[in-house]
Design an enzyme around this catalytic site. Structure first.
Site, PDB file in Angstrom:
ATOM      1  N   ASP A 175       0.847  -1.181   0.000  1.00 55.79           N
ATOM      2  CA  ASP A 175       0.000   0.000   0.000  1.00 55.79           C
ATOM      3  C   ASP A 175       0.897   1.251   0.000  1.00 55.79           C
ATOM      4  O   ASP A 175       1.856   1.318  -0.754  1.00 55.79           O
ATOM      5  CB  ASP A 175      -0.965  -0.051   1.193  1.00 55.79           C
ATOM      6  CG  ASP A 175      -2.095   0.979   1.095  1.00 55.79           C
ATOM      7  OD1 ASP A 175      -3.077   0.696   0.403  1.00 55.79           O
ATOM      8  OD2 ASP A 175      -1.972   2.051   1.698  1.00 55.79           O
ATOM      9  N   TYR A 304      -3.162  11.001   2.129  1.00 55.58           N
ATOM     10  CA  TYR A 304      -3.738  10.887   0.789  1.00 55.58           C
ATOM     11  C   TYR A 304      -3.669  12.225   0.062  1.00 55.58           C
ATOM     12  O   TYR A 304      -3.306  12.285  -1.119  1.00 55.58           O
ATOM     13  CB  TYR A 304      -5.199  10.430   0.888  1.00 55.58           C
ATOM     14  CG  TYR A 304      -5.385   8.942   0.851  1.00 55.58           C
ATOM     15  CD1 TYR A 304      -5.303   8.233  -0.342  1.00 55.58           C
ATOM     16  CD2 TYR A 304      -5.671   8.228   2.010  1.00 55.58           C
ATOM     17  CE1 TYR A 304      -5.493   6.866  -0.385  1.00 55.58           C
ATOM     18  CE2 TYR A 304      -5.866   6.856   1.980  1.00 55.58           C
ATOM     19  CZ  TYR A 304      -5.769   6.176   0.779  1.00 55.58           C
ATOM     20  OH  TYR A 304      -5.951   4.816   0.737  1.00 55.58           O
ATOM     21  N   HIS A 362      -4.575  -7.702   0.204  1.00 55.79           N
ATOM     22  CA  HIS A 362      -3.807  -6.465   0.296  1.00 55.79           C
ATOM     23  C   HIS A 362      -2.996  -6.363   1.585  1.00 55.79           C
ATOM     24  O   HIS A 362      -1.939  -5.738   1.603  1.00 55.79           O
ATOM     25  CB  HIS A 362      -4.789  -5.294   0.211  1.00 55.79           C
ATOM     26  CG  HIS A 362      -4.158  -3.985  -0.110  1.00 55.79           C
ATOM     27  ND1 HIS A 362      -3.387  -3.773  -1.233  1.00 55.79           N
ATOM     28  CD2 HIS A 362      -4.194  -2.787   0.545  1.00 55.79           C
ATOM     29  CE1 HIS A 362      -2.992  -2.521  -1.265  1.00 55.79           C
ATOM     30  NE2 HIS A 362      -3.455  -1.898  -0.193  1.00 55.79           N
TER      31      HIS A 362
END
Length: 384
Positions: A175, A304, A362
């Site tokens: 990630d 983000y 993930h």
């Protein structure tokens, strides 16, 4: 650097339970499964378990059984686990998590990675482990200034490894941790001996003929990435554009924080029916609790916003800058991305290790710790 222990005040735990008991629940559609988000019945059950059964003190004790430290780097506090191997020639390994992640993801792999002799492995495969919490996440948060993107974190990690006395180390990540580790390989190339990733996004570049000879499997991989963009990336888009707005609800409502995170474990993990198919319920709630108890929903969302311009999924080209170190890729099939080998070979001439697994998603170290450990060991042998 200061030793650190997790010691959450009892008043904070009591407040959490009160808020969970006082939740104002929405009136939602029934019998629609997970297609519209987290189902009401599922979340009510999980929230009640969190309120009445989940044992934070047990989770806290497990964290405190691992050596933890705080360091001030580039004006912010960095929390990290540092576990040295009993093997004197162990290889330093820096592991970085992503969102909505935590150092908790790696608790089950610390023993086998640092002390393989005690876990039926070869002592030559031992690692000294450094596992930091991203700035703004958990006990590394909240951050109070702008600019904490993957490049700035990579610089902080390089400084952390320098202070710890590790001149040569392997960087590993998934990630956001993959992007940070890749940035480290580029910017701290003198000290990064190898790069191992369990997340890599491969995209078309728009070059003529690039899509002409794709196999059915290649097209399925591209379709998986496209599904992430169109259906599974709502949290990414919201946090990358309006992190302040979303943080109010997440910081004020533990059920809101719970839903925000458990949805990702359903969508991104090897979890066909519920997140617990992939991840132990108590470990999942430990991660959620850390976000809640540290109040870092907002500061973790800022990552983000800061990093979106350089994320592979938002770039206009799919090409990567090559690295000079050996590269290893572990592909777990049920994550949102499955890279195309031909495009990785195109961009990275130093690829020495590629593994395609039949299970896992993930959150590789948390879902399939044995597979994760085995793959990191196998890659490190190439580096040595």
């Amino acid at each position: 650097m200061q030793p650190f222990r997790v010691e959450i005040p009892q008043a904070d735990l009591d407040d959490l339970r009160r808020r969970l008991a006082d939740t104002r629940w929405p009136d939602l559609l029934s019998d629609v499964g997970w297609d519209r988000g987290v189902p009401l019945d599922y979340l009510k059950d999980l929230a009640e378990y969190w309120r009445t059964t989940f044992d934070w003190r047990a989770a806290e004790a497990r964290l405190n059984a691992v050596p933890q430290f705080l360091a001030e780097i580039d004006g912010t506090t960095v929390h990290f686990l540092h576990v040295r191997s009993p093997e004197p020639d162990a290889t330093p390994l820096l592991i970085t998590h992503g969102w909505p992640g935590s150092v908790v993801e790696f608790l089950d792999v610390i023993g086998p990675l640092t002390d393989p002799r005690a876990h039926g492995g070869d002592p030559a495969d031992a690692f000294h482990l450094v596992i930091p919490s991203l700035p703004g996440f958990g006990f590394s948060g909240p951050t109070h200034d702008t600019g904490w993107n993957n490049m700035r974190v990579a610089a902080a990690w390089a400084e952390l490894m320098r202070r710890l006395g590790y001149d040569r180390y392997i960087a590993q990540g998934g990630d956001f941790g993959a992007g940070i580790s890749y940035a480290l390989a580029l910017t701290d190339a003198e000290h990064v001996a190898g790069l191992h990733l369990n997340t890599l996004v491969t995209l078309p570049t728009g070059e003529a003929g690039e899509l002409d000879d794709l196999t059915d499997d290649d097209r399925a991989r591209l379709a998986r990435t496209e599904r992430f963009v169109t259906d599974l990336a709502g949290s990414m888009k919201t946090q990358a554009t309006r992190p302040h707005t979303v943080s109010y609800g997440l910081t004020d409502s533990p059920v809101g924080q719970l839903a925000w995170i458990v949805e990702k474990f359903k969508d991104w993990a090897d979890a066909p029916h519920a997140p617990e198919d992939a991840v132990d319920r108590d470990l999942l709630l430990t991660i959620v609790s850390i976000f809640w108890l540290t109040g870092t929903a907002g500061s973790s969302a800022q990552f983000y916003y800061e990093t979106a311009p350089v994320l592979p999924i938002t770039r206009t080209t799919g090409r990567y800058t090559p690295i000079t170190q050996p590269l290893g890729i572990a592909v777990f099939p049920h994550g949102p991305f499955r890279p195309l080998r031909r495009w990785v070979d195109r961009d990275f001439t130093t690829l020495v290790h590629w593994t395609e697994f039949d299970e896992g998603g993930h959150f590789a170290a948390l879902e399939k710790p044995d597979l994760f450990v085995g793959d990191v060991r196998a890659f490190a042998r190439h580096v040595k």
